[in-house]
Design a protein around this motif. Sequence first.
Motif, PDB file in Angstrom:
ATOM      1  N   SER A  55      42.713 -33.917  67.172  1.00 35.98           N
ATOM      2  CA  SER A  55      43.380 -34.940  67.188  1.00 35.98           C
ATOM      3  C   SER A  55      44.330 -35.621  67.823  1.00 35.98           C
ATOM      4  CB  SER A  55      44.872 -34.542  65.275  1.00 35.98           C
ATOM      5  OG  SER A  55      45.337 -35.780  65.472  1.00 35.98           O
TER       6      SER A  55
ATOM      7  N   ARG B 287      46.800 -28.570  52.565  1.00 37.43           N
ATOM      8  CA  ARG B 287      47.164 -29.066  54.264  1.00 37.43           C
ATOM      9  C   ARG B 287      45.712 -28.518  55.261  1.00 37.43           C
ATOM     10  NH1 ARG B 287      52.315 -27.586  55.590  1.00 37.43           N
ATOM     11  NH2 ARG B 287      53.475 -28.835  54.099  1.00 37.43           N
TER      12      ARG B 287
ATOM     13  N   THR C 177      44.974 -35.138  54.744  1.00 42.50           N
ATOM     14  CA  THR C 177      45.949 -34.006  55.629  1.00 42.50           C
ATOM     15  C   THR C 177      47.198 -34.974  56.580  1.00 42.50           C
ATOM     16  OG1 THR C 177      45.729 -32.287  53.837  1.00 42.50           O
ATOM     17  CG2 THR C 177      47.445 -31.779  55.605  1.00 42.50           C
ATOM     18  N   THR C 178      45.331 -34.227  57.963  1.00 38.94           N
ATOM     19  CA  THR C 178      45.918 -34.981  58.980  1.00 38.94           C
ATOM     20  C   THR C 178      46.709 -35.846  59.078  1.00 38.94           C
ATOM     21  OG1 THR C 178      44.629 -34.051  59.915  1.00 38.94           O
ATOM     22  CG2 THR C 178      44.975 -34.646  61.027  1.00 38.94           C
ATOM     23  N   LYS C 179      45.933 -36.880  58.417  1.00 37.29           N
ATOM     24  CA  LYS C 179      46.159 -38.547  58.453  1.00 37.29           C
ATOM     25  C   LYS C 179      47.515 -39.339  58.155  1.00 37.29           C
ATOM     26  CE  LYS C 179      44.336 -43.241  58.575  1.00 37.29           C
ATOM     27  NZ  LYS C 179      43.246 -44.100  57.802  1.00 37.29           N
TER      28      LYS C 179
ATOM     29  N   GLU D 196      52.383 -30.158  62.417  1.00 36.91           N
ATOM     30  CA  GLU D 196      51.826 -30.187  61.104  1.00 36.91           C
ATOM     31  C   GLU D 196      50.299 -30.631  61.525  1.00 36.91           C
ATOM     32  OE1 GLU D 196      52.224 -27.845  59.106  1.00 36.91           O
ATOM     33  OE2 GLU D 196      54.100 -27.854  60.092  1.00 36.91           O
ATOM     34  N   ALA D 197      50.480 -31.766  61.986  1.00 32.32           N
ATOM     35  CA  ALA D 197      49.155 -32.834  61.850  1.00 32.32           C
ATOM     36  C   ALA D 197      48.213 -32.011  62.886  1.00 32.32           C
ATOM     37  CB  ALA D 197      48.862 -33.460  62.448  1.00 32.32           C
TER      38      ALA D 197
ATOM     39  N   ALA E 148      47.990 -36.719  67.006  1.00 28.75           N
ATOM     40  CA  ALA E 148      49.192 -35.469  66.762  1.00 28.75           C
ATOM     41  C   ALA E 148      49.464 -35.322  67.885  1.00 28.75           C
ATOM     42  CB  ALA E 148      48.483 -35.154  66.092  1.00 28.75           C
TER      43      ALA E 148
ATOM     44  N   PHE F 241      50.195 -36.823  58.305  1.00 29.72           N
ATOM     45  CA  PHE F 241      50.960 -36.234  58.581  1.00 29.72           C
ATOM     46  C   PHE F 241      51.677 -37.179  60.056  1.00 29.72           C
ATOM     47  CE2 PHE F 241      50.355 -31.040  57.178  1.00 29.72           C
ATOM     48  CZ  PHE F 241      51.686 -31.396  56.683  1.00 29.72           C
ATOM     49  N   CYS F 242      50.381 -37.079  60.462  1.00 26.90           N
ATOM     50  CA  CYS F 242      50.489 -38.324  61.869  1.00 26.90           C
ATOM     51  C   CYS F 242      50.736 -39.821  61.418  1.00 26.90           C
ATOM     52  CB  CYS F 242      49.116 -38.719  62.449  1.00 26.90           C
ATOM     53  SG  CYS F 242      48.234 -37.680  63.043  1.00 26.90           S
TER      54      CYS F 242
END
Length: 215
Positions: free
Chosen positions: A203, A164, A169-171, A195-196, A206, A173-174
Amino acid sequence: MAMEIFLQVAILLLTLAILFAIRYVPKQTGTKHRTDRRVTTQTQRHLTRATHLLSRAKSNPHKDQSETLAKTAMTEIEKALSLSPKDPTPYILKSLAHNLLGHKGPALRSLDLALASARVKSLSARERTEAMVRRAELKLAVNKRRRVDSAVTDLEEVVRMSDREGAVTTKAFCLLGECYEFKGMREEARKAFEEALKVEPESSIARQGSERLRR
């Protein structure tokens, strides 16, 4: 008398077997280890060259020069594969080279090979999640309608495996938010974008996704 001769022959054969094990087997094992080390060194040399070439190709603004660098990198990758066909790393780099050349289908197939059960165990958790995010992205690029469910499976596994934090992780979730939105799952999509934002508040993708789904 016959029993004594039999015992002497048996002892002689046992002695010869021990001598063979002492003299030949360690030499054979040592030769194998030296060969393995040499193959590993040569493979790493080709992969290092390929990585450097791909980095230059990615940053080169001129398309023809970028493609030339990517093709040269592909040559190094193929040499690495010929030496270490069970290593997943050459397949990951091959996917990157194909992607730079605009070959989405072959890029996806290379990642499938890298993530096959026979090779994936050699990857660290981070390497595996990065490869799975890239594979999900390629699935959506090749045929979003047909491959969206498969992409969701990859991304959901990445989210479960991730710590997390970080760009991967950001990518994930997106992309997951985009997949859910495409499938008409608006609430799940909104939650994925949020979540992102928890991972990376800056972001823009996001934030735009979350705002779009709140309307």
